[in-house]
Scaffold this motif. Sequence first.
Motif, PDB file in Angstrom:
ATOM      1  N   ILE A 130      -4.229  54.239  66.604  1.00 56.19           N
ATOM      2  CA  ILE A 130      -3.205  53.510  65.594  1.00 56.19           C
ATOM      3  C   ILE A 130      -2.384  52.517  66.942  1.00 56.19           C
ATOM      4  CG2 ILE A 130      -1.090  54.682  67.599  1.00 56.19           C
ATOM      5  CD1 ILE A 130       0.624  54.805  65.656  1.00 56.19           C
ATOM      6  N   ILE A 131      -2.627  50.977  65.918  1.00 54.48           N
ATOM      7  CA  ILE A 131      -1.867  49.622  66.018  1.00 54.48           C
ATOM      8  C   ILE A 131      -0.205  49.881  66.548  1.00 54.48           C
ATOM      9  CG2 ILE A 131      -2.436  47.824  66.362  1.00 54.48           C
ATOM     10  CD1 ILE A 131      -4.833  49.247  65.284  1.00 54.48           C
ATOM     11  N   ALA A 154      -4.758  46.677  61.603  1.00 55.34           N
ATOM     12  CA  ALA A 154      -4.480  48.051  61.226  1.00 55.34           C
ATOM     13  C   ALA A 154      -5.320  48.411  59.674  1.00 55.34           C
ATOM     14  CB  ALA A 154      -2.390  48.191  60.833  1.00 55.34           C
ATOM     15  N   CYS A 166      -4.618  52.260  59.379  1.00 49.55           N
ATOM     16  CA  CYS A 166      -4.672  52.886  60.446  1.00 49.55           C
ATOM     17  C   CYS A 166      -3.612  52.943  60.449  1.00 49.55           C
ATOM     18  CB  CYS A 166      -5.357  53.413  62.086  1.00 49.55           C
ATOM     19  SG  CYS A 166      -5.499  52.185  62.589  1.00 49.55           S
ATOM     20  N   VAL A 205       0.798  51.441  61.899  1.00 49.42           N
ATOM     21  CA  VAL A 205       1.083  50.385  63.014  1.00 49.42           C
ATOM     22  C   VAL A 205       2.407  51.183  63.547  1.00 49.42           C
ATOM     23  CG1 VAL A 205       2.561  48.332  63.139  1.00 49.42           C
ATOM     24  CG2 VAL A 205       0.293  48.519  61.433  1.00 49.42           C
ATOM     25  N   LEU A 244       0.988  46.803  54.641  1.00 46.45           N
ATOM     26  CA  LEU A 244      -0.394  48.207  54.633  1.00 46.45           C
ATOM     27  C   LEU A 244      -0.854  49.712  54.575  1.00 46.45           C
ATOM     28  CD1 LEU A 244       1.890  47.659  58.059  1.00 46.45           C
ATOM     29  CD2 LEU A 244      -0.195  47.118  57.980  1.00 46.45           C
ATOM     30  N   TYR A 271       3.567  51.708  57.806  1.00 46.47           N
ATOM     31  CA  TYR A 271       4.694  51.299  58.845  1.00 46.47           C
ATOM     32  C   TYR A 271       5.360  52.565  59.377  1.00 46.47           C
ATOM     33  CZ  TYR A 271       8.595  49.158  60.652  1.00 46.47           C
ATOM     34  OH  TYR A 271      10.145  48.622  61.684  1.00 46.47           O
TER      35      TYR A 271
END
Length: 641
Positions: A27-28, A148, A153, A155, A167, A171
């Motif tokens: 996870i970012i 990401a 993965c 955010v 994304l 998110y």
Amino acid sequence: MGIHGLMSYVGEHKQFFTDIQLRNTKIIIDGNNLFHRLYFESNLDLQHGGDYDSFTDIVHKFFETLSVCKIYPYVVLDGGCDLLDKKFATLKERAWDKIQVAYSISRGGGGSVLPLLTREVFKQALTKLEVPFVQCFSEADRDITSLANHWNCPVLTLDSDFCIFDLKAGYCPLNYFQWRNLCTCEGTLDCYIPARCFSLERLCSHFSHMNKALLPLFAVMNGNDYINLPALETFFSKVRLPVGGCGWRGRKHVRIQGLLNWLSRFADPTEAIDNVLKYLKKHEREEIRELLCTSMEEYEQSDVNLEDFFQNGNFDSQVTRKLALPQWMLEALAKGHLSPFISDALLLRRTILHVQVENMQRPSAHTVALPIRQVIYGLLLNASQNSEVTSPSEQSNNVDGLLQQNKARPLHSVSKIMTFWQVPRSDRLKLLLETLGVKASILQPIPSPLWLPVAVTCYWTHYSEPRVKLHCLQALLLGMVFGELHRTTSSSDKMIYDQFLKWKEKNFQKLLDLDTAHTFCQWQCCLQMGLHLNQLLSTPLPEPDLTRLYCGTLVHRLCKELKSAHGAENLLLSSPKMSQLYCDLLHAVKSTVPPDFFQETTKTKSCKEKNKNTGLKVQDCSGPEENVQNSQLAMETKGRN
């Protein structure tokens, strides 16, 4: 960044989200969003300058919870201000707002202002936990998006701009990330964190399957931190936006819903912009078109390869290649070893000094640290490749809480910092200690992690306005001892530590002692700039552990109790080691000022006298100067006597 009203708008539409059980994933994490939310949502004290120890414990719990769920975090922190200054107007507006909030808090009102050293404490906590992190060179949103999507993965943040970025894995808003509510998968021992994931596809589907490429245009037109075009108000005053549907309330939400409905009619951004321009004056159209297209680029992925940084320590981008900075500085900035304050002063010739909860009727608490900043500026101005450099300007609060810009005259100009970095440690140490006005000899009896805090405390004692009172100094030093007690395991030290905790947890009156608060705010300003200078000089003194160095509620409580006490209670007598530490700290600071500096009016008791009173008091330790022939700090400098 941030889009006005968007986060509250999407929060009212559950259909834009999916419920997920987060586990077994990278996870970012938007680091700036995280440390703000962890501090503010944890009911930590905001009046007394920061309970950094309690904040550190919360950070540990957060990342330990991720580890239990096999969630592998990568933290990305914002860096300095945008080099093109597109956000400066927003930053000034926010600085003004924070001054007003800090003033409210100082008077017992509500609001949230982050304590000054929270970011540095957060970075130190990440380092101790071995959580990988990077510090970008400006706003981190685009870099976060790129990484990401590269790793597929999610955010974790609470920035509404991530409702616009495309994304792949979505998110997860921090306000729906239930990390305190750890769950177990049915039939297994696997743990997960309940969360919600925002879906761009669901948002676009809700608006007639609109092209998601239109969303950056929506963000720019609705208004974000980078753009606020008055000309667009002409558009909004003339166009009839089809609001439709329900689930909206308030003026901002009406505009958001109407603008999304209106934009959904068009196939792509080019067609939509053409239709926007029809409502504007002919002579404005091409300029506005260019501004809209340029602003939309903020929602494109960046060229920064953060995977290479996390795997190999390399941070490279088009921006950094243009900066013409030495490689050691680029690496130190990316690794968080240098503060964004440094890059702002060097590249923008401007710094923003963050407000604290202080006495707004006095000059800014940052004023006391100006001589330290002048040395920093002197070093940085000589690092520039530009021969026509100017002194940095500083934004801070002054009397009556007004935002003020000052020019700071740099001192200690030396040869270019590229070559200065190769100067021996002894010379760098000499410059640091000369700036702080102390001799190396006075630090020798003290544990090395406290060398820099004590040197800064000597500087603060000398320059603080109004003058530091003895009970404030004693309370501050006892707070440092409290931090050291956290690391010990002996039963006697544990008893003393528990006693300190009781003092810390005592309730305060709602009204803050403004002069005491201002005094300790000045100390934090001195420490912050002492840290920055020490880092810029490649740490000739060891980096102190900020996570346990200052506890605002404890220090303020001790200060109040010591002020009202009539004698000297030997609070630390059951621990000779900690008692000696306190004596050494106090002696070091008092040795740098005249004997009558504190104008003591009461006779104090010796370190060996037993505790016979019930109030909280501390011994006034004094003794012969320590033998420093074997000092590790062999370089003596010219300091105050």
